[in-house]
Design an enzyme around this catalytic site. Structure first.
Site, PDB file in Angstrom:
ATOM      1  N   GLU A  44      -1.719 -14.817 -11.457  1.00 20.16           N
ATOM      2  CA  GLU A  44      -1.063 -14.152 -12.586  1.00 20.16           C
ATOM      3  C   GLU A  44       0.437 -14.401 -12.475  1.00 20.16           C
ATOM      4  O   GLU A  44       0.936 -14.789 -11.410  1.00 20.16           O
ATOM      5  CB  GLU A  44      -1.370 -12.649 -12.591  1.00 20.16           C
ATOM      6  N   LYS A  88     -10.548  -7.709  -9.174  1.00 16.17           N
ATOM      7  CA  LYS A  88      -9.310  -7.688  -9.961  1.00 16.17           C
ATOM      8  C   LYS A  88      -9.398  -8.506 -11.248  1.00 16.17           C
ATOM      9  O   LYS A  88      -8.722  -8.170 -12.225  1.00 16.17           O
ATOM     10  CB  LYS A  88      -8.139  -8.156  -9.102  1.00 16.17           C
ATOM     11  N   ARG A 113     -10.499   5.179  -5.627  1.00 18.46           N
ATOM     12  CA  ARG A 113     -10.656   6.027  -4.431  1.00 18.46           C
ATOM     13  C   ARG A 113      -9.419   6.893  -4.314  1.00 18.46           C
ATOM     14  O   ARG A 113      -8.484   6.760  -5.104  1.00 18.46           O
ATOM     15  CB  ARG A 113     -10.732   5.118  -3.205  1.00 18.46           C
TER      16      ARG A 113
END
Ligand code: ADP
Ligand code: ADP
Ligand code: MG
Length: 472
Positions: A199, A115, A291
């Site tokens: 974050e 990430k 995916r």
């Protein structure tokens, strides 16, 4: 075109892929561990092989899976979701042995599955990203400094996390200090990596994600968005396509961002770009899933595109069949994840024998599942039992159809989230399309629905009792 595909997964997604193979004239090879001997995917595939006694390990054994694919004459592997689907080493191992991995290149999986690397790549590509740490955090002191700069509340997240796990909201320095080691230990246990980052927490955002398809010839398109704001503990429960909470300009805007993101990283195959939408109307890139997603179904319903088939065609090296202009959408679609959990008992997982199962049907209803009457739900896997997908022309009609489909199901022997979903569907905020990721927490009263069985359930139980005594 590919001739024979090994499906490195289990349950409903394995069945979904087997169905696509059957329609495309491709042979399917299923794998299973002892705990899955009686699973539907084992019965439905053209060939099935046991890959271990222990329930989970076999599904994660890269070399055994690639060896099996080769020895059975497969030319490709479809990883499904979860398990090895976002494992770059698996994609690499396939490539080395000349097996087509149905997904993007290993380098892209590596970059987007991490990430913090994904945040870097997306910032470079010009996407709006939530403010947060530059990369992974070295220690709690660095975390405190970054959090101070970004401003509380913040989200502390596992860098290689997924499935809604390894994420904690921290409202102040004390909470951050308290949670820091916990998230690291969660991340290590669940994902085998101790890396974490932080974050800014977008308070009560909407979760909006865009489905993209990209081929190996530089073409990329989007198939509109899904609204996955109905979540519990960062895990999706109900998904909707398109979002009834966006206007056309917002739809065009994030569709464009997602295609830009895919092109910037040289993406190929199906992927999903996830965004958070705050209450001032700003979008922030959150992560990219490299995916097929659990909720790809609702996009299939509104666009008519078979996403698994497209994945296979793209992996085989074919060009996309559609240009962006040719992708149209129709009405709405809702997916309800039917989980084997007891909503009234803090969503405690419920296992055991499904004594009776009757699938919902009728117009605009699709069920993707691997359960059947007599199937014993094992305790080792994800609690999702079935996905009920409904579609209709308007938002109102789609909700009505979802209610009808949920009442149509017969599912006895274990506890499920069905009664809870009926409560959500009848809530005015849901019906007025005004909800965010805080909805479930905001409405604890919906979990305390009445236990009184509905008359049709009573009738159904009665008839099965009579049937089991009379043999009728
Ligand atoms: P989606 O992102 O497709 O909406 P989920 O987040 O619910 O789906 O994940 C689908 C399945 O994949 C779940 O069983 C989840 O636990 C598993 N999963 C997702 N990401 C990871 C990961 N990084 N590591 C391990 N399992 C994962
Ligand atoms: P996963 O890989 O487990 O799917 P995500 O990064 O996609 O993890 O986050 C899962 C969910 O957690 C989101 O759908 C959202 O509800 C919540 N979430 C994640 N990041 C934030 C954030 N910065 N602010 C608010 N909510 C967040
Ligand atoms: Mg996510």
């Amino acid at each position: 075109m590919l001739r024979k595909i090994l499906i490195a997964n289990r349950g409903e997604i394995a069945v979904r892929i087997i169905r696509a193979c059957a329609e495309m004239g491709i042979r399917s090879v299923a794998i299973y561990t002892e705990a899955d001997r009686y699973s539907l995917h084992v019965k439905k595939a053209d060939e099935s092989y046991c890959i271990g006694q222990e329930p989970l390990n076999g599904y994660l054994n890269i070399h055994a899976l690639v060896d099996l694919a080769i020895s059975r004459g497969c030319d490709a592997i479809h990883p499904g979701y979860g398990f090895l689907s976002e494992n770059a080493k698996f994609a690499e191992a396939c490539k080395e042995r000349n097996i087509v991995f149905i997904g993007p290149d290993p380098e892209v999986i590596l970059k987007m599955g991490d990430k913090t690397q994904a945040r870097h790549a997306m910032t470079a590509a010009g996407l709006p990203v939530t403010p947060g740490s530059e990369g992974n955090l070295d220690d709690v002191d660095e975390a405190l400094t970054v959090a101070e700069a970004v401003g509380y509340p913040i989200m502390l997240k596992a860098t290689s996390g997924g499935g809604g796990r390894g994420i904690r909201r921290c409202d102040n320095a004390q909470e951050l200090t308290h949670n820091y080691d916990r998230v690291i230990s969660e991340a290590t246990k669940a994902f085998g990596s101790a890396e974490v980052f932080l974050e800014k927490c977008i308070v009560n955002p909407k979760h909006i994600e865009v489905q993209v398809l990209a081929d190996k010839h530089g073409h990329a398109i989007h198939l509109y968005e899904r609204d996955c704001s109905i979540q519990r503990r960062n895990q999706k429960l109900i998904e909707i396509a398109p979002s009834p909470q966006l206007d056309e300009a917002q739809r065009q805007y994030i569709g464009g961002l997602a295609v830009m993101a895919a092109k910037a990283v040289g993406y190929s195959n199906a992927g999903t770009v996830e965004f958070l939408l705050d209450d001032t109307g700003r979008f922030y890139f959150m992560e990219m899933n490299t995916r097929v997603q659990v909720e790809h179904t609702i996009t299939e319903s509104i666009t008519g595109v078979d996403i698994i088939e497209e994945q296979i065609r793209i992996a085989a090296g074919l060009e996309l069949r559609h240009t962006q202009d040719e992708i149209t959408k129709r009405g709405y679609s809702i997916q309800l994840r039917i989980n084997a959990e007891d909503p009234k008992n803090n969503f405690l997982p419920s296992f055991g024998k499904i004594t009776r199962y009757y699938a919902p049907g009728g117009p605009g209803v699709r069920t993707d599942t691997a359960i059947y009457t007599g199937y014993v739900v094992p305790p080792y896997f994800d609690s999702m039992l079935a996905k009920v997908i409904v579609s209709a022309a308007t938002w109102h009609d789609t909700i009505k159809r979802a209610e009808r489909a949920l009442r149509d199901i017969g599912l006895f022997g274990i506890k499920t989230t069905i009664p809870y979903y009926l409560q959500i569907l009848s809530h005015p905020e849901f019906q007025q399309a005004d909800f965010n990721t805080g909805f479930v927490e905001k409405h604890p009263e919906l979990i305390n629905y009445s236990n009184k069985p509905r008359p049709e359930v009573l009738a159904s139980v009665l008839s099965s009792v009579i049937a089991s005594h009379t043999g009728l």
